[in-house]
Design an enzyme around this catalytic site. Sequence first.
Site, PDB file in Angstrom:
ATOM      1  N   SER A 241       0.827  -1.214   0.000  1.00  0.00           N
ATOM      2  CA  SER A 241       0.000   0.000   0.000  1.00  0.00           C
ATOM      3  C   SER A 241       0.856   1.258   0.000  1.00  0.00           C
ATOM      4  O   SER A 241       0.624   2.179  -0.790  1.00  0.00           O
ATOM      5  CB  SER A 241      -0.946   0.000   1.209  1.00  0.00           C
ATOM      6  OG  SER A 241      -0.242  -0.146   2.417  1.00  0.00           O
ATOM      7  N   HIS A 271      -2.245  -8.659   1.680  1.00  0.00           N
ATOM      8  CA  HIS A 271      -1.855  -7.429   2.380  1.00  0.00           C
ATOM      9  C   HIS A 271      -2.887  -7.043   3.440  1.00  0.00           C
ATOM     10  O   HIS A 271      -2.717  -7.352   4.619  1.00  0.00           O
ATOM     11  CB  HIS A 271      -1.664  -6.307   1.368  1.00  0.00           C
ATOM     12  CG  HIS A 271      -1.055  -5.056   1.929  1.00  0.00           C
ATOM     13  ND1 HIS A 271      -0.367  -5.023   3.121  1.00  0.00           N
ATOM     14  CD2 HIS A 271      -1.028  -3.790   1.450  1.00  0.00           C
ATOM     15  CE1 HIS A 271       0.055  -3.794   3.355  1.00  0.00           C
ATOM     16  NE2 HIS A 271      -0.335  -3.026   2.357  1.00  0.00           N
ATOM     17  N   HIS A 318       6.019 -12.472  10.527  1.00  0.00           N
ATOM     18  CA  HIS A 318       6.169 -11.163   9.891  1.00  0.00           C
ATOM     19  C   HIS A 318       7.433 -11.184   9.053  1.00  0.00           C
ATOM     20  O   HIS A 318       8.426 -11.822   9.419  1.00  0.00           O
ATOM     21  CB  HIS A 318       6.253 -10.052  10.951  1.00  0.00           C
ATOM     22  CG  HIS A 318       6.054  -8.682  10.392  1.00  0.00           C
ATOM     23  ND1 HIS A 318       7.074  -7.977   9.805  1.00  0.00           N
ATOM     24  CD2 HIS A 318       4.953  -7.885  10.325  1.00  0.00           C
ATOM     25  CE1 HIS A 318       6.606  -6.801   9.404  1.00  0.00           C
ATOM     26  NE2 HIS A 318       5.331  -6.724   9.702  1.00  0.00           N
ATOM     27  N   ARG A 327       2.305  -3.376  17.791  1.00  0.00           N
ATOM     28  CA  ARG A 327       0.918  -3.030  17.478  1.00  0.00           C
ATOM     29  C   ARG A 327      -0.040  -4.067  18.058  1.00  0.00           C
ATOM     30  O   ARG A 327      -1.158  -3.747  18.468  1.00  0.00           O
ATOM     31  CB  ARG A 327       0.735  -2.911  15.963  1.00  0.00           C
ATOM     32  CG  ARG A 327       1.591  -1.818  15.326  1.00  0.00           C
ATOM     33  CD  ARG A 327       1.510  -1.850  13.809  1.00  0.00           C
ATOM     34  NE  ARG A 327       1.987  -3.125  13.278  1.00  0.00           N
ATOM     35  CZ  ARG A 327       1.886  -3.488  12.009  1.00  0.00           C
ATOM     36  NH1 ARG A 327       1.330  -2.670  11.123  1.00  0.00           N
ATOM     37  NH2 ARG A 327       2.345  -4.651  11.603  1.00  0.00           N
ATOM     38  N   ASP A 373      -2.401  -8.173  13.015  1.00  0.00           N
ATOM     39  CA  ASP A 373      -3.659  -8.746  12.548  1.00  0.00           C
ATOM     40  C   ASP A 373      -4.215  -9.814  13.475  1.00  0.00           C
ATOM     41  O   ASP A 373      -5.393 -10.179  13.359  1.00  0.00           O
ATOM     42  CB  ASP A 373      -3.473  -9.340  11.147  1.00  0.00           C
ATOM     43  CG  ASP A 373      -3.053  -8.292  10.136  1.00  0.00           C
ATOM     44  OD1 ASP A 373      -3.736  -7.261  10.045  1.00  0.00           O
ATOM     45  OD2 ASP A 373      -2.036  -8.494   9.445  1.00  0.00           O
ATOM     46  N   ARG A 399      -3.813   4.178   7.044  1.00  0.00           N
ATOM     47  CA  ARG A 399      -2.611   4.136   6.210  1.00  0.00           C
ATOM     48  C   ARG A 399      -2.437   5.402   5.385  1.00  0.00           C
ATOM     49  O   ARG A 399      -1.313   5.812   5.058  1.00  0.00           O
ATOM     50  CB  ARG A 399      -2.651   2.886   5.328  1.00  0.00           C
ATOM     51  CG  ARG A 399      -1.475   2.642   4.399  1.00  0.00           C
ATOM     52  CD  ARG A 399      -0.114   2.655   5.097  1.00  0.00           C
ATOM     53  NE  ARG A 399      -0.023   1.800   6.253  1.00  0.00           N
ATOM     54  CZ  ARG A 399       0.342   0.527   6.255  1.00  0.00           C
ATOM     55  NH1 ARG A 399       0.621  -0.077   5.121  1.00  0.00           N
ATOM     56  NH2 ARG A 399       0.455  -0.149   7.389  1.00  0.00           N
ATOM     57  N   ARG A 419      11.830   4.130 -11.401  1.00  0.00           N
ATOM     58  CA  ARG A 419      11.965   3.353 -12.634  1.00  0.00           C
ATOM     59  C   ARG A 419      13.061   2.300 -12.472  1.00  0.00           C
ATOM     60  O   ARG A 419      14.158   2.423 -13.015  1.00  0.00           O
ATOM     61  CB  ARG A 419      12.291   4.281 -13.816  1.00  0.00           C
ATOM     62  CG  ARG A 419      12.416   3.596 -15.173  1.00  0.00           C
ATOM     63  CD  ARG A 419      11.143   2.827 -15.541  1.00  0.00           C
ATOM     64  NE  ARG A 419      11.199   2.282 -16.871  1.00  0.00           N
ATOM     65  CZ  ARG A 419      11.673   1.060 -17.168  1.00  0.00           C
ATOM     66  NH1 ARG A 419      12.150   0.283 -16.215  1.00  0.00           N
ATOM     67  NH2 ARG A 419      11.647   0.628 -18.407  1.00  0.00           N
TER      68      ARG A 419
END
Length: 442
Positions: A241, A271, A318, A327, A373, A399, A419
């Site tokens: 994200s 995600h 993770h 968290r 999560d 986010r 790029r």
Amino acid sequence: MITLKDKLFQKIQEHRPRITKLLKNHGDKVVDQVTVSQVIGGMRGVKSLITDISYLDPNEGIRYRGYTLTEVLEKLPKPEDSEMPYVEGLYHLLLTGEMPTTKEVDELMTNFRNRRTVPNYVWDVIDSFPSESHPMAILSAAVMSLERESHFNLKYKKGLNKLDYWDSTYEDATNLLAKLPLIGAYIYNKLYHPKKGHRHPDPNLDLGANFAYMMGKDKPYDDVSRMYFILHADHESGNVSAHTGHLVASSLSDVYYATSAMINGLAGPLHGLANQEVLRWLQQLRKQMGGKLPSEQELKDYVWETLNNGQVIPGYGHAVLRKTDPRYSVQREFCLKHLPEDELFKYVDALYKVVPDILREQGKAKNPWPNVDAQSGVVQWHYGVTQYDFYTVLFSIGRAFGVLSNIIWDRALGYPLERPKSITTEMLEKMVEFEKELSNLN
């Protein structure tokens, strides 16, 4: 009065010479090496991006502007009679690297209130979606529809100095952040409580409390909102994200395009949907146990059964962290205080005591500890937000604070279009074969 924008401009002027010096004096210095597994494996771990907003420490977890989560939650100003800080204060911290005063947060809250009016055509866009639509698709379209409001686009078309790109980007970003909670709550009520209708924001409430109010949730859901948005605000710039937002914005697409793209990346099952998988797995466990809390041995058997079937334990492990995700710990403390008797939380608590040892015994997981999560969906479920698909909308709102802060700074420092160079499988095979031949010669 020195506004957030004034302070941000001062920080930008101080920072620009650092980037110029690095490029001029050390532009050829090698930062990292890339292995074949990294080329094929999604560039994981390759040091090739820059952000000063956040850093993911393997042992301490996410740091916002150098502060651990514990420090952020302790030092940011809080509303009266609340446990969690103002989300508006976090925005100040992410942009400036400085903890705001209560007065600065009050001024920023007023700024947000003045920006949060959502044009009627956005409500029309949302209402045009069928009631069976996914909330992330609606959110992405609603943000895209706001693109016509872009200050950056208007000024760019008239001719804009590169050094001033950040200014109108700040205006766009702050406007969008002020509107996102209203849009998110509207989508929730449209899809899941259409008879209840839409609540207009209360001018006396902060962003987190207003979101709870518009969702129709009583205290302490205001603290749940603040906690959720702060915990999910950023995670370096390499996750899908965050990187998608950076990448799209690097083409000078405005923040509405970039944020819509960020939302689309977050909607992927690898995600932003992980907390949904945790809840499904927990509820399957509860069903198998007939609703009773399993014994330690029953729990171990269920975990091993999941692993032996070739599945992972959702909410554990993770890519970067090697300790319990801070968290997760913040939410755990909240649950221990506010919902210690919640049935699903009891399952989460029991799993926390057995899963890490099992994963260590299995030996496949680099990190056997729970991540964010493992608990975030359980908290939402407890307070009546039982619609799995909506959880990623909450994730998106949080986010956006980190991604948009990064984009403002990317524009301020003149970072170029991203790029990277690709190679073919055949080229990679030849490189490996050449290295092998050299090794044999030596």
